[in-house]
Design an enzyme around this catalytic site. Structure first.
Site, short mmCIF file in Angstrom:
data_model
loop_
_atom_site.label_atom_id
_atom_site.label_comp_id
_atom_site.label_asym_id
_atom_site.label_seq_id
_atom_site.Cartn_x
_atom_site.Cartn_y
_atom_site.Cartn_z
N GLY A 1 87.55 28.73 88.03
CA GLY A 1 87.72 27.51 88.82
C GLY A 1 88.40 26.36 88.11
O GLY A 1 88.16 25.21 88.47
N ASN B 1 91.56 25.42 88.29
CA ASN B 1 92.40 24.70 89.25
C ASN B 1 91.58 23.99 90.32
O ASN B 1 91.97 22.94 90.81
CB ASN B 1 93.42 25.65 89.88
CG ASN B 1 94.64 25.85 89.02
OD1 ASN B 1 95.35 24.90 88.70
ND2 ASN B 1 94.88 27.09 88.60
N LYS C 1 88.30 43.44 107.16
CA LYS C 1 88.88 42.17 106.71
C LYS C 1 88.83 41.11 107.79
O LYS C 1 88.56 39.93 107.51
CB LYS C 1 90.33 42.40 106.26
CG LYS C 1 90.99 41.22 105.58
CD LYS C 1 92.45 41.55 105.28
CE LYS C 1 93.07 40.53 104.35
NZ LYS C 1 92.68 40.72 102.95
N MET D 1 91.61 35.97 94.37
CA MET D 1 92.20 37.29 94.09
C MET D 1 92.10 38.23 95.29
O MET D 1 91.65 39.37 95.18
CB MET D 1 91.52 37.90 92.86
CG MET D 1 91.53 37.01 91.64
SD MET D 1 93.21 36.47 91.18
CE MET D 1 93.90 38.01 90.59
N ARG D 2 92.55 37.73 96.43
CA ARG D 2 92.49 38.54 97.64
C ARG D 2 93.62 38.10 98.58
O ARG D 2 93.88 36.91 98.73
CB ARG D 2 91.13 38.33 98.32
CG ARG D 2 90.81 39.31 99.43
CD ARG D 2 89.33 39.24 99.77
NE ARG D 2 88.53 39.65 98.64
CZ ARG D 2 88.26 40.91 98.31
NH1 ARG D 2 88.72 41.89 99.05
NH2 ARG D 2 87.52 41.19 97.27
N LEU D 3 94.28 39.07 99.18
CA LEU D 3 95.34 38.75 100.13
C LEU D 3 94.75 38.12 101.39
O LEU D 3 93.74 38.59 101.91
CB LEU D 3 96.12 40.01 100.51
CG LEU D 3 97.18 40.51 99.52
CD1 LEU D 3 97.74 41.85 100.00
CD2 LEU D 3 98.31 39.50 99.37
N ASN E 1 99.40 28.57 97.63
CA ASN E 1 98.84 29.26 96.47
C ASN E 1 99.57 28.81 95.23
O ASN E 1 100.74 28.42 95.28
CB ASN E 1 99.01 30.77 96.65
CG ASN E 1 98.46 31.56 95.47
OD1 ASN E 1 97.33 31.33 95.03
ND2 ASN E 1 99.25 32.49 94.95
N HIS F 1 100.66 30.31 91.47
CA HIS F 1 100.80 31.60 90.77
C HIS F 1 101.37 31.35 89.37
O HIS F 1 102.33 30.57 89.22
CB HIS F 1 101.73 32.51 91.57
CG HIS F 1 101.86 33.88 90.97
ND1 HIS F 1 100.88 34.84 91.09
CD2 HIS F 1 102.84 34.43 90.21
CE1 HIS F 1 101.25 35.93 90.46
NE2 HIS F 1 102.44 35.71 89.92
#
Length: 216
Positions: free
Chosen positions: A24, A26, A77, A102-104, A119, A121
């Site tokens: 955490g 960010n 999902k 960490m999940r689409l 997001n 990256h």
């Protein structure tokens, strides 16, 4: 005819949710930016897909409401995201910032928040998408990597790029040293970019075509 001019008014802060899966850092950077006034927003919810992740404890200490749900507890999902969407609606969330999530993101959330999910990256996309981007950069032997803020779509780290910042890779770098510089750059770039985005969206949502008021 009236000659009275209407002065700009301050936009209402956007209600934002942060999605995270790990430590955490960010999330904390976003919270600090809000507290300092750099980011005009209300951080109303932390969403985490790992109920034991350290970020949950940090959010609780800061008094940020948390929603910790394990995807394996749902049939699919869509059901998992529907539960998240319910919480977002209750908190009147208007914008989502992924911060080490960490999940689409799937269609349920994408359709509810079109162009309102971003997001961060740890690479200069399109180079090194997916997991372990910093390690990928080191193993590739590049001299420059960096950080990217992008709009989230149905693809993996492939949405429209909003902002990027380069980070040099030195010959004697360890993975930990490069990670530290990447994170430092993230913690500066992400709140700054979010501030610009939220100001834009606040003006959109506050605009009243029947009034001459403008928000700042």
């Amino acid at each position: 005819m009236s000659n009275v001019s209407h002065a700009p008014i301050r936009c209402e802060p956007q209600n934002i949710a942060v999605f995270a899966s790990g430590n955490g850092s960010n999330f904390l950077a976003i919270h600090r930016a809000i507290q300092s006034g750099q980011l005009h927003a209300n951080l109303v919810l932390l969403v985490c897909d790992k109920p034991s992740a350290p970020v949950i404890h940090k959010a609780e200490i800061l008094g940020v409401p948390t929603l910790a749900l394990s995807p394996k507890d749902f049939p699919d999902k869509a059901a998992y995201e529907q539960a998240i969407l319910k919480a977002l609606s209750e908190k009147k969330v208007t914008f989502i910032a992924l911060a080490g999530y960490m999940r689409l993101i799937g269609p349920t959330l994408l359709q509810a928040y079109p162009n309102r999910i971003v997001n961060i990256h740890p690479s200069l996309l399109p180079a090194f998408p997916g997991r372990d981007a910093i390690k990928q950069a080191m193993e590739a032997g590049v001299k420059v990597t960096g950080v990217t803020v992008h709009v989230v779509d149905e693809s993996l780290d492939n949405g429209p790029i909003i902002a990027q910042e380069p980070v040099a890779v030195f010959d004697n770098d360890s993975l930990e040293e490069l990670e530290a510089r990447i994170h430092e750059t993230e913690h500066d770039l992400y709140p700054k970019t979010l501030a610009q985005l939220l100001n834009h969206f606040a003006k959109e949502t506050s605009h009243d075509k029947t009034s001459s008021h403008q928000c700042i």
